[in-house]
Design an enzyme around this catalytic site. Structure first.
Site, PDB file in Angstrom:
ATOM      1  NE  ARG A  66      39.056  46.772  46.669  1.00  0.00           N
ATOM      2  CZ  ARG A  66      37.980  46.992  45.964  1.00  0.00           C
ATOM      3  NH1 ARG A  66      38.160  47.044  45.093  1.00  0.00           N
ATOM      4  NH2 ARG A  66      36.754  47.312  46.766  1.00  0.00           N
ATOM      5  NE  ARG A 180      30.063  49.676  35.702  1.00  0.00           N
ATOM      6  CZ  ARG A 180      30.310  49.566  37.220  1.00  0.00           C
ATOM      7  NH1 ARG A 180      31.074  49.511  37.672  1.00  0.00           N
ATOM      8  NH2 ARG A 180      28.848  49.803  37.654  1.00  0.00           N
ATOM      9  CE  LYS A 181      34.247  44.708  40.304  1.00  0.00           C
ATOM     10  NZ  LYS A 181      33.502  44.202  41.675  1.00  0.00           N
ATOM     11  N   GLY A 435      25.403  44.611  51.922  1.00  0.00           N
ATOM     12  CA  GLY A 435      24.797  45.916  52.233  1.00  0.00           C
ATOM     13  C   GLY A 435      24.108  46.336  51.441  1.00  0.00           C
ATOM     14  CB  CYS A 440      30.736  43.621  47.750  1.00  0.00           C
ATOM     15  SG  CYS A 440      30.633  45.177  46.834  1.00  0.00           S
ATOM     16  N   GLY A 441      29.184  41.048  48.888  1.00  0.00           N
ATOM     17  CA  GLY A 441      29.273  39.794  49.548  1.00  0.00           C
ATOM     18  C   GLY A 441      28.574  38.550  49.325  1.00  0.00           C
TER      19      GLY A 441
END
Ligand code: SRM
Ligand code: SF4
Length: 510
Positions: A66, A180-181, A435, A440-441
């Site tokens: 990434r 965390r992110k 998914g 994420c989408g």
């Protein structure tokens, strides 16, 4: 750096405390020599993500890489380097444009990483700190510097914030152990092109006392258990180094005080909840070192979101940008070489990515865009895509992601094409596939969001979706809600057909 002593460390905190993820940067040659199978488990499955290298249990030995593409901007040299990398892996090699205006490469072997990173350094690319408990790719207006109506050019600010966080891409231990992110976005236009509301920090243009700057919103995030839109921090800053310094101050407050006990409750909004926004603001103010101005009364987001597909005039007279639809963001090596070539021949060599997983080639002169449109790549990456394909977004899904409950990208495309064959649609409908509940989408920002799940049908477990609707983007953005649960994917065509007819004015073709 003072990281608050947590009552109880979760297992991720334990391995981070043993060895910071970024330390693998110095071990990449060693990993290349010993091979992935001999690597220590936490290094392989987790710490490599600190340099953007993702072990994929679905395709063991073939890693995902990434990148960081600040403001979604690359040049043709970058694109060729990325293309050459995926090309060497033949059928295993491909790339995906991501929902954070970024690009990921597939099929990568660990033995090639030192060589790949050398190439990155030569051309000014980096993948550092792009995964796990780090700040992700920083998004900015895809029209930065070229949009006729832009308010603030976000390019330099995005780059400066990235440089602060990654120490000019060298890697920065100050920010490699967040709870965390973390997501940051800087909007420079009127249409909220970055989805400000779903970022941990977002800067949105706002006038205060006649001066143009940013209002700041904080805490937006999606997770499997909870999704929240960002809330106002009641701060206004000028579009200068204050943006960098405020980002630093917020990150430091979060790093030092965010919860490290339960990973499901560690995103920054949980800290804002615990303290209340007033105390959070006060802590940020103290960390910033001088009193922050209160927010402007209103921000300047007053347009619907644009998708930039097609030929559009730039603010520079005689120049145009062309937005091309890359179906579900998937690129093959040859596509990437072709994009680089088109950018060189017709534009200035620049290539931009969007959060809709599409590509923009800017700086095409008036005299050239018609021949540009005749190029063969435009038959695949169309400027006049059909109305569902046009706005289709999909996360990676089961092909490569081990969290996935369903296959997404192929299915998304096939379903859009089936529905387009059956229905007349007068305007695009934004369908987002994700998914699993990690989102994420971004199904919550879509007109129709589809979230993968597993369900029982006729005594068997089958792939299915929960359906989200009501996501609004641009002006007055709001998150969509789950409206139907557990539809088997194999039964989805009639369900979506009805939704499109009843809610979006679609008409059967015969
Ligand atoms: Fe994501 C984890 C892919 C945008 C929320 N995401 C993952 C992992 C790394 C899981 C894994 O290790 O397999 C996925 C990698 C799959 C692969 O092989 O590609 C993954 N996320 C993606 C991408 C590629 C989806 C896409 O097809 O575009 C996006 C990469 C963005 C980038 O360039 O950095 C991506 N992920 C997002 C977004 C959307 C956004 O940022 O606007 C979200 C929701 C927003 C947010 O983060 O608040 C998102 N991803 C997650 C989460 C849930 C986070 C949480 O707080 O619980 C996870 C799981 C986790 O972190 O535990 C996750
Ligand atoms: Fe993987 Fe789930 Fe994210 Fe899709 S939403 S990329 S399946 S983690």
């Amino acid at each position: 750096m003072t990281i608050a002593a947590p009552k109880k460390l979760n297992k991720f905190e334990k391995f981070k405390a043993e060895k910071d993820g970024l330390e693998v940067k110095a071990q990449l040659k060693h990993f290349a020599e010993i091979g992935w199978e001999a690597m220590e488990k936490d290094d392989l499955e987790h710490r490599l993500k600190w340099v953007g290298v993702f072990y994929r249990p679905v395709t063991p030995g073939k890693f995902m890489l990434r990148m960081r593409t600040p403001n979604g901007i690359l040049n043709s040299t970058h694109m060729r380097v990325l293309a050459e990398i995926v090309q060497r892996y033949g059928e295993d090699g491909s790339a995906d444009i991501t929902t954070r205006q970024n690009i990921q490469l597939r099929g990568i072997r660990i033995e090639d990483i030192p060589d790949i990173f050398d190439r990155f350094e030569q051309v000014g690319l980096t993948s550092v700190q792009s995964g796990m408990d780090n700040v992700r790719n920083i998004t900015g207006s895809p029209m930065a510097g070229i949009g006729a109506d832009e308010l603030i050019d976000t390019r330099e600010l995005v780059q400066k914030v990235q440089d602060m966080i990654t120490k000019q891409s060298q890697g920065n231990f100050e920010f490699t152990n967040l709870p965390r992110k973390f997501n940051i976005a800087i909007e420079g236009g009127r249409d909220n092109s970055v989805h400000a509301e779903i970022n941990d920090i977002a800067f949105v243009p706002a006038y205060k006392d006649g001066e143009l700057g940013f209002n700041v919103v904080v805490g937006g995030f999606f997770s499997a258990k909870r999704c929240e839109a960002a809330v106002p921090l009641d701060v206004w800053v000028l579009p200068n180094d204050d943006v960098v310094n405020l980002s630093r101050a917020i990150l430091e407050v979060y790093r030092d005080h965010g919860s490290r006990a339960n990973r499901q409750k560690s995103r920054m909004m949980w800290l804002i909840d615990e303290w209340g926004i007033d105390k959070f603001r006060e802590m940020v103010d103290n960390q910033f070192g001088r009193s922050l101005k209160t927010a402007a009364e209103k921000d300047e987001i007053d347009w619907d979101k644009r998708d930039h597909i097609g030929v559009n005039q730039q603010k520079q007279p005689g120049l145009n940008y062309v937005g091309m639809n890359v179906p579900v963001g998937r690129l093959q090596a040859q596509d990437m070489f072709d994009l680089a070539q088109l950018a060189d021949v017709y534009g200035s060599g620049e290539i931009r990515l969007t959060v809709e997983e599409n590509v923009i080639i800017p700086n095409i002169p008036d005299s050239r865009w018609q021949s540009f449109l005749a190029e063969p790549l435009l038959t695949r990456f169309s400027i006049t895509p059909a109305p569902l394909t046009r706005s289709l977004v999909s996360c990676t899904g089961a092909q490569f992601c081990n969290f996935a409950l369903i296959e997404t990208k192929q299915r998304a495309l096939a379903l859009a094409q089936t529905l387009e064959a059956e229905l007349e649609l007068s305007k695009p409908v934004r369908i987002h596939w994700t998914g699993c509940p990690n989102s994420c989408g971004q199904p919550q920002v879509a007109d129709i969001g589809l979230m993968g799940t597993k369900i029982r049908k006729d005594g068997k477990t089958v792939e299915g979706v929960d359906i989200f609707m009501g996501g609004k983007v641009g002006k007055d953005a709001q998150l969509g809600k789950c409206v139907q649960k557990g539809i088997p994917c194999e039964d989805l065509v009639p369900v979506l057909r009805n939704l499109l007819i009843e809610n979006f004015g679609a008409k059967p073709k015969n």
